[in-house]
Design a protein around this motif. Structure first.
Motif, PDB file in Angstrom:
ATOM      1  N   THR A 181       0.832  -1.203   0.000  1.00  0.00           N
ATOM      2  CA  THR A 181       0.000   0.000   0.000  1.00  0.00           C
ATOM      3  C   THR A 181       0.870   1.258   0.000  1.00  0.00           C
ATOM      4  N   SER A 182       1.924   1.224   0.812  1.00  0.00           N
ATOM      5  CA  SER A 182       2.772   2.421   0.862  1.00  0.00           C
ATOM      6  C   SER A 182       3.433   2.661  -0.496  1.00  0.00           C
ATOM      7  N   GLU A 183       3.768   1.574  -1.188  1.00  0.00           N
ATOM      8  CA  GLU A 183       4.373   1.746  -2.516  1.00  0.00           C
ATOM      9  C   GLU A 183       3.369   2.315  -3.513  1.00  0.00           C
ATOM     10  N   ALA A 184       2.147   1.815  -3.415  1.00  0.00           N
ATOM     11  CA  ALA A 184       1.125   2.310  -4.345  1.00  0.00           C
ATOM     12  C   ALA A 184       0.810   3.776  -4.077  1.00  0.00           C
ATOM     13  N   CYS A 185       1.038   4.218  -2.848  1.00  0.00           N
ATOM     14  CA  CYS A 185       0.711   5.603  -2.492  1.00  0.00           C
ATOM     15  C   CYS A 185       1.775   6.611  -2.930  1.00  0.00           C
ATOM     16  N   VAL A 186       2.907   6.128  -3.438  1.00  0.00           N
ATOM     17  CA  VAL A 186       3.980   7.062  -3.827  1.00  0.00           C
ATOM     18  C   VAL A 186       3.468   8.174  -4.748  1.00  0.00           C
ATOM     19  N   PRO A 187       2.705   7.843  -5.804  1.00  0.00           N
ATOM     20  CA  PRO A 187       2.255   8.955  -6.661  1.00  0.00           C
ATOM     21  C   PRO A 187       1.104   9.756  -6.050  1.00  0.00           C
ATOM     22  N   LEU A 188       0.588   9.314  -4.920  1.00  0.00           N
ATOM     23  CA  LEU A 188      -0.636   9.938  -4.403  1.00  0.00           C
ATOM     24  C   LEU A 188      -0.412  10.808  -3.170  1.00  0.00           C
ATOM     25  N   VAL A 189       0.839  10.945  -2.734  1.00  0.00           N
ATOM     26  CA  VAL A 189       1.051  11.649  -1.460  1.00  0.00           C
ATOM     27  C   VAL A 189       0.568  13.103  -1.490  1.00  0.00           C
ATOM     28  N   LYS A 190       0.516  13.695  -2.689  1.00  0.00           N
ATOM     29  CA  LYS A 190       0.081  15.092  -2.741  1.00  0.00           C
ATOM     30  C   LYS A 190      -1.420  15.210  -2.936  1.00  0.00           C
ATOM     31  N   SER A 191      -2.090  14.085  -3.105  1.00  0.00           N
ATOM     32  CA  SER A 191      -3.522  14.149  -3.371  1.00  0.00           C
ATOM     33  C   SER A 191      -4.299  14.272  -2.069  1.00  0.00           C
ATOM     34  N   SER A 192      -5.165  15.276  -2.002  1.00  0.00           N
ATOM     35  CA  SER A 192      -5.893  15.479  -0.748  1.00  0.00           C
ATOM     36  C   SER A 192      -6.839  14.309  -0.481  1.00  0.00           C
ATOM     37  N   GLU A 193      -7.284  13.642  -1.540  1.00  0.00           N
ATOM     38  CA  GLU A 193      -8.199  12.522  -1.339  1.00  0.00           C
ATOM     39  C   GLU A 193      -7.502  11.336  -0.691  1.00  0.00           C
ATOM     40  N   ALA A 194      -6.215  11.178  -0.985  1.00  0.00           N
ATOM     41  CA  ALA A 194      -5.486  10.036  -0.426  1.00  0.00           C
ATOM     42  C   ALA A 194      -4.856  10.372   0.931  1.00  0.00           C
ATOM     43  N   ALA A 195      -4.964  11.644   1.340  1.00  0.00           N
ATOM     44  CA  ALA A 195      -4.285  12.076   2.568  1.00  0.00           C
ATOM     45  C   ALA A 195      -4.614  11.220   3.798  1.00  0.00           C
ATOM     46  N   PRO A 196      -5.875  10.815   4.012  1.00  0.00           N
ATOM     47  CA  PRO A 196      -6.144   9.993   5.205  1.00  0.00           C
ATOM     48  C   PRO A 196      -5.385   8.662   5.189  1.00  0.00           C
ATOM     49  N   LEU A 197      -5.225   8.114   3.986  1.00  0.00           N
ATOM     50  CA  LEU A 197      -4.501   6.848   3.872  1.00  0.00           C
ATOM     51  C   LEU A 197      -3.007   7.053   4.133  1.00  0.00           C
ATOM     52  N   VAL A 198      -2.471   8.117   3.554  1.00  0.00           N
ATOM     53  CA  VAL A 198      -1.054   8.434   3.756  1.00  0.00           C
ATOM     54  C   VAL A 198      -0.781   8.614   5.251  1.00  0.00           C
ATOM     55  N   SER A 199      -1.679   9.338   5.886  1.00  0.00           N
ATOM     56  CA  SER A 199      -1.524   9.608   7.305  1.00  0.00           C
ATOM     57  C   SER A 199      -1.630   8.308   8.121  1.00  0.00           C
ATOM     58  N   ALA A 200      -2.559   7.444   7.743  1.00  0.00           N
ATOM     59  CA  ALA A 200      -2.716   6.175   8.466  1.00  0.00           C
ATOM     60  C   ALA A 200      -1.490   5.286   8.291  1.00  0.00           C
TER      61      ALA A 200
END
Lengths: 574, 340
Positions: A181-200
Motif C-alpha cells: 500500500t505504501s508503494e502504491a501511495c507514492v504517486p498519491l502523497v500530494k492528493s488530498s483525497e489520499a491524505a487519510p490513507l497516507v496519514s494512516a
C-alpha cells in the motif's frame, strides 16, 4: 548542442513505455515506481527541448517517436496519478499543440492531442459502469471520486488493523499489505483525497517485521511535506520524522531558520514558534528524534557558540521538551537519562531540575555544587589536554557539560539573581559559573582572564550601587565603561558576560529604579552597546518567564525589567 | 415554469454549439465557466423535476422542439434527452472535447494541473483543471484498486450499491408507486446485460448497507421483494457470490434467508445419486451444482440459523424414510455433512 536529447535515452524510455503497455499489472506499477524520479527528469528535459524548438513540425522531424512516447505514458495510471508527472506530461502535449497550425503535420498533431485527452477523460474501463450510473443518475466525476474515497477508507481500515504476529516471520498477517500500500501511495502523497490513507500508513505502529514502509513512499512524503503539498496532523508528522531522517532534519533546520530570522522577537513568540513546530512533543515521544535534534543543535552551537539567539533557542526548546516529558511521564515511565547519553551523568539530574522545583534557600548550595563540579571537570580535562597535546576527548567532555548548561540556562539566571541579591558574600563560585557559561574554555575563550575582568566589573558595580546619593562616582563608572568596551581574545564578540552582570545589577539589586536606570544609561550610552544590552535583557526576561524567579518579588522584577527595556528603546531611538 | 423550459432550451442550444459549432473558437475562460454553470443548472432541474411527470413531459417536448430546430443548422446534432440531464456537465465536456474546432486555450484550462490550493482565488476554479481532476481520480482508483482484492464486494460495487440505495430511497420517498420503482430497477438491470455477476455484487452491497434510517430499511425491503420476483437474479446471486457474502445476507435479512433456502432446497431436490460413481449429481440444471457446493450453501445457512436448518433437514430426511445410509436421501446426506 544542449537542446538535442540523447537518442539512446529516448530509445530507453520508448522501450520502457512499450514494455509497460496499458496494463496496470503489479510489475508495471513496480517498474514505474522505480523509474518515476528519472522519468520526471526526462520529461523535464523533453519539455525544455520542446520549448526551445520553434515548431511542432521541427520537433516531429527530430523526434518522430515523441508522440508515441507521450501517448503511451498517458495510459500508465501510475504516471497520471502523480501530480508532477501528469503536469509535465500535459505540458509536453501543450508544447506539441500549435495554436495556429500551418502544416498537415501540425494539424494532425493537434487532432491527435485532442483525441488522446478526450479518451483519457471520457473512457471507462468497466462496460457496466456507464449503464449503471445512467440508471442511478450519477455523473462520472462524482462516481469516480466516491469510489476513490471508498477505496481509501477500505485500505485505511485494513492497514489500521493491528497485527499480533510480533516477530513471527512465517505467519501471514495484514502487514503484508502495508508495504504494498505504501508503494502504491507514492504517486498519491500530494492528493488530498489520499491524505487519510497516507496519514494512516505513517502512523501505523511498528508491531511487525513486515510492516515496513517503502523508502520511496517516505521520500515522497518528506518532499511533499516540506513543499507544503501534503498537510499532516501532528501524530502523522511526528511519525514521518520518526521514519525519515531527512524530513526530521528539514523540520529542525526550518525551525532554526525561522527563529534566527526573527531575532528580537519576544520570548513568548519564541516559545510559540517552538511549540508550533511540534518538535518538542515529537522529541518527548521518540528518543531518537530528540537525539537527532540535539545533534543538530550541538553542531549549530559549535559554529555559533557566542550567538545569544542560538543559546536562547536551545534553552527554550529544552524547556518545552522537558514540559512535554513531564506530561508524558505521568502516562508512562520514561527515563530521561536515555535522552542525554553524552552528557556528564553526575550533572544531569541537578541541571535538569528546575530552579522553581527547589526552595530558594537551597539555591546557594545547589549552585555552589554545580559550579565546583563544573570547575573540577574543566580543570581535570584541561590538565589532561595539557599532557596529551592532541586530544579532543577532553574538550569533548567540557563541551558536553557546557552544552547541558546551555540547555538548562535557567540556572545561569538563578546564579546571576543570587549573586546580585546577596551582595559581596561568597561571590566566587557564582561568578565562575557565569564566566563558564559565556567563556567555556580557557584556551579558546580565555576564561581565566575573563573571570578576573568579571570580578573587577562586579566590584565596580557594587561600589556604584552602594554609593551615597548624588552623582555616580566617575571613577567606577569609567572603569566599567572601559571593561564593557574592550573584549580581549574575541574582539568581534560583544562582552556579554560583563553586560549580563550590569543588567543583573540593574534588575535585581535592591536600589531605586531611577538609580538602576541611571547606571544603565551611563554605561550603555558611553560604550554604545544599546542593541547588545537589549538582547541580554531579552534573554533574561525569557528565563524569568520560565518561572525560575521566586514568586514574592516576581511582579516587581517584571515591572523593573519593562521599565529598563523602555529606557533602552528610547536610547535606541535617540 | 416557462422560464425553466426556456433555460433548458438555451442550454440544449449551448450543448449543440459546444459539440458541433466553430463558435467555440471564440470561447474564453469566462464563456467556459458560464457554460458549466448552465449545465450545472440543468442537473439541478433534472433532480428537482425528474419524478414530476407533467414537468418532465413538458421538458421532453421542449428539448425535442429545440433539437428539431437545431438540426436545421447543425445536421450532426443529437437530441439531449431529459434523462441525460443529470450528467449535463459531462455531456458538455464530451461535446467540447470531440469538437474539432475546440481551441487549445480551452483545453489547457480544463486540463490545468495547478495545485487546487493555488486555484482557490481563481474565479473559474470549478472549470479550471476539471478534466485533470477526473483523470487523477480515475488513475488513483486504478493504482489502489488491486490492493482491495481482499474485500468480497469491492469498492466499485459497494459505491454502486450505496447509490442504488440512495436512488431507491429517493423513488420511494417521493411517493412513486411501486410499479414505477420496480420499472426503474428493471431498467438498471437491463443496462447491466452481460455484467450480471457484477450486478449481483451491487445488489448484495445494497442489501448490506447499514440500516441507519427508516428509509434504508424500506428500500432494502423493497429490494428484497423485487428479488423474490426475479428468480434469475436470485439464482445468479446464489451461484456467483462468495458463500461468506451469502451468509452475511442470510444473517441480516430473513426474507433473503427464506428465498435462499428455498432455492438451494430446489437444487437439492434435483439431485440424483449415481450408484456406480457413489456421488450425488444434477441432471437437468445448467449450470450444475455439485454436492460439495450444495453442502457449502447449507453450511452457510446452518451458520446463519442452525436450529431452523437442522430441523428442516431432519423433517425432510424423515419423509424420505429416515435411513442412516448414504446415497438414499439427499437430505440425510446433507445433514450428516452438517453435523459431522
Amino acid at each position: 548542442m544542449s537542446q538535442v536529447l540523447d537518442i539512446q535515452e529516448m530509445q530507453f524510455w520508448l522501450d520502457k513505455v512499450v514494455s509497460w503497455g496499458q496494463a496496470d499489472s503489479p510489475d508495471t506499477q513496480r517498474d514505474s515506481r522505480l523509474h518515476l524520479g528519472r522519468l520526471k527528469e526526462f520529461l523535464q528535459q523533453v519539455l525544455t527541448h520542446i520549448s526551445n524548438t520553434s515548431s511542432t513540425t521541427e520537433i516531429m522531424e527530430r523526434m518522430p517517436f515523441l508522440g508515441q512516447f507521450l501517448g503511451r505514458l498517458c495510459w500508465n495510471s501510475y504516471i497520471t496519478a502523480d501530480d508532477t508527472s501528469r503536469s509535465l506530461l500535459f505540458q509536453c502535449l501543450w508544447g506539441l499543440y500549435s495554436e495556429h497550425p500551418s502544416t498537415a503535420v501540425e494539424r494532425k498533431a493537434n487532432q491527435w492531442i485532442q483525441k488522446v485527452l478526450c479518451q483519457l477523460t471520457t473512457e471507462e474501463d468497466s462496460v457496466a459502469m456507464p449503464h449503471l450510473m445512467n440508471g442511478l443518475h450519477v455523473p462520472p466525476t462524482e462516481y469516480h471520486l466516491k469510489v476513490l474515497r471508498k477505496i481509501v477508507t477500505m485500505l485505511q481500515g485494513s492497514i489500521g488493523r493491528s497485527c499480533s504476529s510480533l516477530g513471527n516471520t512465517n505467519e501471514r498477517c495484514s502487514c503484508d499489505s502495508v508495504l504494498a500500500t505504501s508503494e502504491a501511495c507514492v504517486p498519491l502523497v500530494k492528493s488530498s483525497e489520499a491524505a487519510p490513507l497516507v496519514s494512516a500508513l505513517l502512523q501505523r505502529p511498528v508491531t511487525c517485521v513486515k510492516a515496513a514502509l517503502s523508502e520511496h513512499f517516505l521520500d515522497a512524503c518528506s518532499s511533499a511535506y516540506s513543499s507544503q503539498r501534503l498537510s499532516l496532523e501532528e501524530p502523522a508528522a511526528v511519525s514521518l520524522w520518526y521514519h525519515s531522517l531527512s524530513s526530521l532534519e528539514e523540520a529542525v533546520l526550518s525551525l532554526l531558520e525561522s527563529v534566527l530570522t526573527n531575532t528580537g522577537s519576544t520570548p513568548q513568540k519564541l516559545e510559540q514558534l517552538i511549540a508550533q513546530s511540534m518538535l518538542p512533543k515529537a522529541c518527548a515521544q521518540h528518543c531518537s528524534i530528540f537525539l537527532v535534534t540535539n545533534d543538530i543543535f550541538r553542531s549549530i552551537l559549535k559554529q555559533a557558540e557566542g550567538h545569544e539567539p542560538v543559546k536562547c533557542l536551545i534553552q527554550t526548546f529544552t524547556s518545552c521538551f522537558l514540559k512535554e516529558m513531564t506530561v508524558l511521564q505521568s502516562q508512562k515511565c520514561v527515563s530521561v537519562k536515555a535522552f542525554f547519553p553524552q552528557s556528564p551523568q553526575r550533572l544531569l539530574v541537578p541541571l535538569l531540575t528546575q530552579p522553581s522545583e527547589m526552595p530558594r534557600e537551597a539555591w546557594r548550595h545547589h549552585l555552589n555544587w554545580l559550579s565546583s563540579s563544573l570547575q573540577r571537570l574543566t580543570e581535570e580535562e584541561e590538565e589532561d589536554a595539557g599532557e596529551r597535546s592532541s586530544t579532543t576527548r577532553g574538550y569533548h567532555t567540557v563541551f558536553e557539560a557546557w552544552f547541558l548548561l546551555v540547555q538548562c540556562a535557567r540556572w545561569v539566571q538563578a546564579a546571576l539573581q543570587l549573586l546580585v541579591s546577596s551582595g559581596p558574600v561568597d561571590a566566587g563560585p557564582l561568578l565562575w559559573l557565569l564566566t563558564f557559561y559565556y567563556h567555556p574554555t580557557n584556551r579558546g575563550h580565555g576564561r581565566a582572564l575573563q573571570l578576573v575582568r568579571a570580578r573587577e566589573a562586579w566590584s565596580h558595580l557594587l561600589s556604584l550601587s552602594t554609593a551615597e546619593a548624588g552623582p555616580l562616582p566617575a571613577g567606577h563608572l569609567q572603569s566599567l565603561v572601559t571593561l564593557v568596551s574592550t573584549q580581549p581574545q574575541q574582539p568581534s564578540q560583544p562582552p556579554l558576560l560583563i553586560l549580563s552582570l550590569l543588567i543583573g545589577f540593574t534588575v535585581f539589586f535592591p536600589q531605586s529604579l531611577s538609580k538602576s536606570t541611571e547606571i544603565l544609561q551611563m554605561v550603555v550610552g558611553r560604550s554604545g552597546l544599546v542593541d547588545e544590552a537589549a538582547c541580554v535583557l531579552c534573554s533574561l526576561e525569557l528565563r524569568l518567564n520560565e518561572g525560575s524567579c521566586s514568586s514574592s518579588n516576581a511582579d516587581g522584577v517584571h515591572l523593573r525589567l519593562k521599565a529598563l527595556q523602555n529606557t533602552l528603546t528610547h536610547m535606541h531611538a535617540a | 415554469m416557462e422560464a425553466v423550459l426556456k433555460n433548458l432550451a438555451s442550454t440544449a442550444e449551448l450543448l449543440a454549439v459546444a459539440s458541433h459549432s466553430a463558435a467555440v473558437e471564440q470561447w474564453d475562460e469566462r464563456t467556459l465557466s458560464r457554460a458549466f454553470h448552465w449545465a450545472q443548472y440543468c442537473e439541478h432541474v433534472f433532480f428537482r423535476f425528474h419524478n414530476n411527470q407533467a414537468i418532465r413531459g413538458a421538458a421532453e417536448k421542449q428539448l425535442q422542439l429545440t433539437a428539431q430546430r437545431l438540426r436545421a443548422a447543425l445536421p450532426d446534432h443529437h437530441q439531449v434527452a431529459f434523462s441525460d440531464l443529470f450528467r449535463c456537465r459531462h455531456l458538455l465536456l464530451i461535446g467540447l472535447l470531440n469538437n474539432p474546432k475546440l481551441p487549445g486555450s480551452i483545453m489547457k484550462i480544463l486540463f490545468d494541473t495547478k495545485n487546487p490550493v493555488d486555484t482557490k482565488d481563481n474565479e473559474y476554479q470549478d472549470v479550471t483543471g476539471f478534466c485533470s481532476r477526473l483523470v487523477q481520480y480515475k488513475s488513483a482508483c486504478k493504482v489502489l484498486r488491486p490492493l482491495t482484492d481482499q474485500s468480497l464486494v469491492g469498492a466499485d460495487a459497494e459505491v454502486q450499491g450505496m447509490m442504488l440505495m440512495t436512488r431507491l430511497s429517493a423513488l420511494l420517498g417521493q411517493g412513486s408507486d411501486a410499479c414505477r420503482t420496480e420499472h426503474s430497477l428493471d431498467s438498471v438491470l437491463q443496462g447491466c446485460e452481460g455484467q450480471e455477476e457484477h450486478f449481483c455484487l451491487v445488489i448484495a452491497a445494497a442489501l448490506l448497507t447499514p440500516e441507519d434510517s427508516p428509509t434504508t430499511i424500506a428500500s432494502q425491503d423493497f429490494l428484497l421483494n423485487w428479488l423474490q420476483k426475479k428468480h434469475n437474479v436470485l439464482q445468479g446471486m446464489c451461484s456467483a457470490l462468495h458463500t461468506t457474502l451469502l451468509g452475511n445476507l442470510a444473517k441480516k435479512h430473513v426474507k433473503f434467508r427464506g428465498a435462499y433456502t428455498d432455492l438451494v432446497k430446489r437444487w437439492a431436490s434435483d439431485m440424483e445419486y449415481s450408484v456406480n460413481d457413489g456421488v450425488w449429481f444434477q441432471t437437468h440444471r445448467s449450470p450444475t451444482v455439485s454436492f460439495q457446493k450444495l453442502s457449502e450453501h447449507f453450511q452457510t445457512l446452518f451458520e446463519a440459523c442452525p436450529a431452523d436448518v437442522e430441523q428442516e433437514l431432519t423433517a425432510l430426511k424423515i419423509s424420505d424414510g429416515n435411513f442412516d445410509i448414504s446415497g438414499l436421501s439427499i437430505w440425510g446426506d446433507l445433514l450428516s455433512v452438517l453435523t459431522k
